[in-house]
Design an enzyme around this catalytic site. Structure first.
Site, PDB file in Angstrom:
ATOM      1  CG  ASP A  81      -0.654  -0.513   2.424  1.00 24.19           C
ATOM      2  OD1 ASP A  81       1.131  -0.655   2.689  1.00 24.19           O
ATOM      3  OD2 ASP A  81      -0.720   0.596   3.288  1.00 24.19           O
ATOM      4  CD  GLU A 139       3.516  -1.096   8.127  1.00 22.64           C
ATOM      5  OE1 GLU A 139       3.154  -1.103   8.619  1.00 22.64           O
ATOM      6  OE2 GLU A 139       3.574   0.109   6.933  1.00 22.64           O
ATOM      7  CD  GLU A 140       2.677   3.313   5.214  1.00 23.65           C
ATOM      8  OE1 GLU A 140       2.340   3.177   6.841  1.00 23.65           O
ATOM      9  OE2 GLU A 140       3.707   2.637   5.041  1.00 23.65           O
ATOM     10  NE  ARG A 178      17.736  -4.431  19.460  1.00 25.24           N
ATOM     11  CZ  ARG A 178      17.538  -4.866  20.638  1.00 25.24           C
ATOM     12  NH1 ARG A 178      16.185  -5.175  20.909  1.00 25.24           N
ATOM     13  NH2 ARG A 178      18.665  -4.839  21.459  1.00 25.24           N
TER      14      ARG A 178
END
Length: 393
Positions: A81, A139-140, A178
């Site tokens: 998106d 996703e936004e 990480r």
């Protein structure tokens, strides 16, 4: 399975990745409004003989490559998106949709995963295990597309899940991740203060909501400085403050909106509670009332040790161990968090800072762009992860 051959084939396909990325960049679609993009993705996968499910969890697309030999099923996710931003770059592949722009690199994520899929499918008889290709919409915008796709079975049968994000301010040529928390959880803060309006020359006849709101905004920082363990991270930022219509009138209301970013879930709940209490009681002390709404957004992205080790091993196999960089956690949020709550795996960043003399801009900026060779680095890292994971069967 010959990783070197796969990696070389991906590198030779960089031009195709760039073409796909630029096509998507020129034709962006907003979260939950994606129509042409998922159709393009599904058509591409099917054209290369890959099994496809459409409309997964709404507008998502899931492809499956079934290897010729037994092994683990590894999922890779890319979002597709765009954002409600008007692009002001001066590039030939500039957005053709006014007010809509791929300002976060999702066009690149999609291009990398599509060509990765094409190449891996060419080697499918040699593959030990299966590959699931999660092309995620929205996703936004909270609640995001991840939860819907998970509920619709995108992780069924999956052993491990991985995702990547191009980073426009991180030097190219490196992969970053990480163990443990990588990205923060996000809460949206909305506070409405109600007072009593009056003439600015007669403040004693009213109750000033601007004064109360200003005290609330200042007091909110005490949550960080006095309620938070100094060894844990919490950020509270107010980005909007609206009130009044004239310089000589004390208005009736004041409103503010902001964000809270945090990793620890207990601290997240405490922070939300303190925001509500501070707003209510500070306003009351100044003769006003306040309603505070703290909306919980995406959870924190917490990588699994197993997944991070596979990323490190993949990078070492493909590029050499010096290419992998361990980084500190970052505060932007990501709904990839939900995949990692259902399956082990990890999320990583690919350095994509422009190197052609242009200025590098951050994500969600109207001049955002990235170093396009990073597309191949993303796909090659996916390939390395898949091969390394199968060695552990």
């Amino acid at each position: 399975m010959n990783l070197n051959k796969i990696v070389q084939k991906i590198e030779e396909s960089l031009d195709e990745m760039i073409q796909i990325r630029r096509h998507l960049h020129m034709n962006p679609e907003l979260s939950f409004e994606e129509e042409k993009t998922p159709e393009y993705i599904a058509n591409y996968l099917e054209a290369h003989g890959i099994e496809v499910r459409r409309n997964v969890g709404g507008r998502g697309v899931v492809g499956t490559i079934r290897g010729g030999k037994p092994g683990k099923t590894i999922a890779f996710r890319a979002d597709f998106d765009a954002l409600p931003i008007h692009e002001t770059t001066d590039v030939p592949y500039k957005s053709t949709v006014p007010g809509v722009m791929h300002a976060c690199g999702h066009d690149g994520h999609t291009a990398s995963l599509l060509v990765f899929a094409k190449v891996m499918n060419e080697f499918r008889e040699e593959l030990e295990g299966n590959i699931v290709l999660i092309h995620q919409h929205a996703e936004e915008v909270n609640p995001g597309g991840a939860l819907g796709m998970i509920q619709d079975g995108c992780l069924d049968g999956v052993d491990l899940v991985f995702g990547a994000h191009l980073q426009s301010l991180m030097p190219a040529g490196h992969v970053y991740s990480r163990d443990g928390y990588l990205q923060a959880a996000e809460n949206t803060i909305r506070i409405a203060v109600t007072g009593k309006g009056t003439h600015g020359a007669e403040p004693h006849n009213g109750h000033d909501p601007i004064l109360a709101a200003a005290h609330i905004m200042t007091a909110l920082q005490s949550v960080v400085s006095r309620n938070t363990d100094p060894l844990k991270q919490l950020v509270i930022s107010i980005g909007q403050f609206h009130s009044g219509s004239a310089g000589n009138i004390i208005p009736q209301t004041a409103e503010m909106e902001g964000t809270m970013r945090v990793f620890d879930e207990d601290l997240r709940r405490l922070g939300a509670q303190r925001i509500r209490e501070i707003a209510e009681f500070t306003a009351k002390a100044l003769g006003c009332s306040a309603e505070a709404d703290v909306e919980f957004g995406y959870d924190a992205v917490k990588n699994h040790t197993e997944g991070v080790r596979l990323i490190e091993q993949a990078v070492a196999s493909v590029y050499g161990s010096s290419v992998y960089r361990e980084i500190d956690p970052v505060m932007p949020a990501e709904d990839f968090a939900y995949y990692l709550q259902h399956r082990p795996g990890a999320y990583f960043f690919v350095g994509a800072k422009v190197e052609d003399g242009r200025t590098a801009y951050p994500h969600h900026h109207e001049k955002f762009d990235f170093h396009e060779p990073a597309l191949a680095m993303t796909a090659r890292t996916f390939a390395g992860i898949f091969v390394e994971a199968q060695k552990q069967n």
